[in-house]
Every structure is written in structure tokens, then in C-alpha cells.
Design a protein around this motif. Structure first.
Motif, PDB file in Angstrom:
ATOM      1  N   UNK A 102       0.828  -1.205   0.000  1.00 15.35           N
ATOM      2  CA  UNK A 102       0.000   0.000   0.000  1.00 15.35           C
ATOM      3  C   UNK A 102       0.865   1.259   0.000  1.00 15.35           C
ATOM      4  N   UNK A 103       1.925   1.274   0.806  1.00 14.82           N
ATOM      5  CA  UNK A 103       2.810   2.441   0.839  1.00 14.82           C
ATOM      6  C   UNK A 103       3.505   2.647  -0.505  1.00 14.82           C
ATOM      7  N   UNK A 104       3.924   1.550  -1.131  1.00 17.30           N
ATOM      8  CA  UNK A 104       4.578   1.652  -2.441  1.00 17.30           C
ATOM      9  C   UNK A 104       3.593   2.186  -3.474  1.00 17.30           C
ATOM     10  N   UNK A 105       2.377   1.673  -3.455  1.00 14.71           N
ATOM     11  CA  UNK A 105       1.336   2.157  -4.380  1.00 14.71           C
ATOM     12  C   UNK A 105       1.054   3.640  -4.133  1.00 14.71           C
ATOM     13  N   UNK A 106       0.983   4.055  -2.879  1.00 11.77           N
ATOM     14  CA  UNK A 106       0.754   5.472  -2.562  1.00 11.77           C
ATOM     15  C   UNK A 106       1.891   6.345  -3.094  1.00 11.77           C
ATOM     16  N   UNK A 107       3.117   5.858  -2.996  1.00 18.08           N
ATOM     17  CA  UNK A 107       4.262   6.604  -3.535  1.00 18.08           C
ATOM     18  C   UNK A 107       4.144   6.701  -5.053  1.00 18.08           C
ATOM     19  N   UNK A 108       3.804   5.600  -5.707  1.00 17.88           N
ATOM     20  CA  UNK A 108       3.655   5.602  -7.167  1.00 17.88           C
ATOM     21  C   UNK A 108       2.486   6.472  -7.613  1.00 17.88           C
ATOM     22  N   UNK A 109       1.448   6.541  -6.791  1.00 16.36           N
ATOM     23  CA  UNK A 109       0.252   7.318  -7.147  1.00 16.36           C
ATOM     24  C   UNK A 109       0.598   8.776  -7.414  1.00 16.36           C
ATOM     25  N   UNK A 110       1.490   9.344  -6.623  1.00 16.29           N
ATOM     26  CA  UNK A 110       1.843  10.756  -6.817  1.00 16.29           C
ATOM     27  C   UNK A 110       2.665  10.960  -8.094  1.00 16.29           C
ATOM     28  N   UNK A 111       3.127   9.873  -8.701  1.00  9.70           N
ATOM     29  CA  UNK A 111       3.936   9.963  -9.916  1.00  9.70           C
ATOM     30  C   UNK A 111       3.154   9.602 -11.180  1.00  9.70           C
ATOM     31  N   UNK A 112       1.871   9.266 -11.040  1.00  8.24           N
ATOM     32  CA  UNK A 112       1.123   8.770 -12.202  1.00  8.24           C
ATOM     33  C   UNK A 112       0.949   9.820 -13.295  1.00  8.24           C
ATOM     34  N   UNK A 113       0.811  11.055 -12.949  1.00  6.43           N
ATOM     35  CA  UNK A 113       0.626  12.060 -14.003  1.00  6.43           C
ATOM     36  C   UNK A 113       1.925  12.348 -14.749  1.00  6.43           C
ATOM     37  N   UNK A 114       3.064  12.168 -14.071  1.00  8.17           N
ATOM     38  CA  UNK A 114       4.345  12.491 -14.697  1.00  8.17           C
ATOM     39  C   UNK A 114       5.025  11.267 -15.314  1.00  8.17           C
ATOM     40  N   UNK A 115       5.011  10.142 -14.618  1.00  4.24           N
ATOM     41  CA  UNK A 115       5.799   8.982 -15.046  1.00  4.24           C
ATOM     42  C   UNK A 115       4.970   7.750 -15.369  1.00  4.24           C
ATOM     43  N   UNK A 116       3.938   7.487 -14.615  1.00  7.80           N
ATOM     44  CA  UNK A 116       3.216   6.224 -14.730  1.00  7.80           C
ATOM     45  C   UNK A 116       1.788   6.440 -15.220  1.00  7.80           C
ATOM     46  N   UNK A 117       1.251   5.403 -15.835  1.00  2.00           N
ATOM     47  CA  UNK A 117      -0.164   5.412 -16.193  1.00  2.00           C
ATOM     48  C   UNK A 117      -0.958   4.924 -14.980  1.00  2.00           C
ATOM     49  N   UNK A 118      -2.242   5.224 -14.909  1.00  5.98           N
ATOM     50  CA  UNK A 118      -3.056   4.749 -13.773  1.00  5.98           C
ATOM     51  C   UNK A 118      -3.054   3.225 -13.625  1.00  5.98           C
ATOM     52  N   UNK A 119      -2.854   2.478 -14.723  1.00  5.04           N
ATOM     53  CA  UNK A 119      -2.799   1.015 -14.662  1.00  5.04           C
ATOM     54  C   UNK A 119      -1.663   0.505 -13.786  1.00  5.04           C
ATOM     55  N   UNK A 120      -0.618   1.275 -13.666  1.00  2.00           N
ATOM     56  CA  UNK A 120       0.566   0.853 -12.918  1.00  2.00           C
ATOM     57  C   UNK A 120       0.216   0.544 -11.455  1.00  2.00           C
ATOM     58  N   UNK A 121      -0.716   1.265 -10.894  1.00  2.00           N
ATOM     59  CA  UNK A 121      -1.052   1.065  -9.481  1.00  2.00           C
ATOM     60  C   UNK A 121      -1.561  -0.347  -9.218  1.00  2.00           C
ATOM     61  N   UNK A 122      -2.447  -0.842 -10.074  1.00  2.00           N
ATOM     62  CA  UNK A 122      -2.924  -2.228  -9.929  1.00  2.00           C
ATOM     63  C   UNK A 122      -1.838  -3.233 -10.298  1.00  2.00           C
ATOM     64  N   UNK A 123      -1.023  -2.893 -11.283  1.00  2.00           N
ATOM     65  CA  UNK A 123       0.051  -3.796 -11.698  1.00  2.00           C
ATOM     66  C   UNK A 123       1.082  -3.990 -10.583  1.00  2.00           C
ATOM     67  N   UNK A 124       1.367  -2.946  -9.824  1.00  2.00           N
ATOM     68  CA  UNK A 124       2.304  -3.062  -8.700  1.00  2.00           C
ATOM     69  C   UNK A 124       1.801  -4.108  -7.715  1.00  2.00           C
ATOM     70  N   UNK A 156       3.464  -9.749  -5.805  1.00  2.00           N
ATOM     71  CA  UNK A 156       3.199 -11.121  -5.371  1.00  2.00           C
ATOM     72  C   UNK A 156       4.374 -12.028  -5.737  1.00  2.00           C
ATOM     73  N   UNK A 157       5.189 -11.603  -6.729  1.00  2.00           N
ATOM     74  CA  UNK A 157       6.294 -12.418  -7.231  1.00  2.00           C
ATOM     75  C   UNK A 157       7.636 -11.706  -7.252  1.00  2.00           C
ATOM     76  N   UNK A 158       7.654 -10.394  -7.269  1.00  2.00           N
ATOM     77  CA  UNK A 158       8.894  -9.631  -7.363  1.00  2.00           C
ATOM     78  C   UNK A 158       9.377  -9.213  -5.979  1.00  2.00           C
ATOM     79  N   UNK A 159      10.642  -8.811  -5.923  1.00  2.00           N
ATOM     80  CA  UNK A 159      11.214  -8.255  -4.705  1.00  2.00           C
ATOM     81  C   UNK A 159      11.235  -6.732  -4.819  1.00  2.00           C
TER      82      UNK A 159
END
Length: 112
Positions: free
Chosen positions: A17-39, A44-47
Motif C-alpha cells: 500500500x505504501x509503495x502504491x501510494x508513492x507511485x500514485x503521486x507519480x502517475x501524471x508524470x511517469x506512470x499510467x493509472x494502470x501501474x497502481x494495480x500492476x504493482x 506477489x512475485x517480485x522483490x
């Protein structure tokens, strides 16, 4: 800044959840909204390696292995902490860690 670098294998939901929250603030500049669910699915498998201060994630680097090489799949830093070298610290930590495991190739996945 007094921070800790920690490596997590298949992190628990609270950290995800904390990682997703950090990524959320970057969605307009770096990531698409899909990235949040993909994280959520990827972790579940990555480190992940995180830099935190008093339990708050400031920066993260998600990675996995494929065909004998380490793949950095995503990284990000909270807006207030960018430009302070946290990403460089994560990369340095990753290189030392994977070298000890016997890996000699690291690649970064990017998007246009």
C-alpha cells in the motif's frame, strides 16, 4: 536524513500500500493509472528495495530475475524527496546484493 534501506521478498500488504501510494503521486508524470494495480500483482512475485524513514517509504525499486539477468521493473521516489540521491542509493544497494548472488547483468525496463 536518517534512513534505512530494506529488501523485501514478496512484501506484505501494508508495505505494498505504501509503495502504491508513492507511485500514485507519480502517475501524471511517469506512470499510467494502470501501474497502481500492476504493482499489487507484481509484488506477489517480485522483490522490492525501499528507503524508509521511521516506517514511511520514501523511495522504492522493484526487481526480478529473467534469463539470468536482474530486471529493474519500476522505481520511484516521493516528490518531496526527489533529487536527494535516494534512487542512486537504491541502485547501489541492488548492485551489491545481486553481485553477491552471482548476477553480472542488470537491465532496466522502460516505456516510451
Amino acid at each position: 536524513m536518517d534512513y534505512k534501506i530494506k529488501h523485501y521478498k514478496r512484501p506484505k500488504q501494508e508495505l505494498v500500500k505504501q509503495i502504491v501510494d508513492t507511485a500514485k503521486c507519480l502517475t501524471t508524470e511517469w506512470f499510467t493509472p494502470d501501474v497502481l494495480d500492476e504493482i499489487k500483482r507484481d509484488l506477489l512475485f517480485h522483490d522490492v528495495i525501499c528507503i524508509d524513514v521511521r516506517g514511511e517509504v520514501l523511495s522504492f525499486l522493484i526487481f526480478t530475475s529473467w534469463e539470468g539477468a536482474i530486471q529493474i521493473t519500476l522505481m520511484g521516489t516521493k516528490l518531496d524527496y526527489r533529487g536527494k540521491g535516494l534512487g542512486s542509493k537504491l541502485i547501489e544497494y541492488l548492485f551489491v546484493y545481486v553481485k553477491k548472488l552471482g548476477f553480472n547483468r542488470v537491465s532496466l525496463l522502460t516505456v516510451d
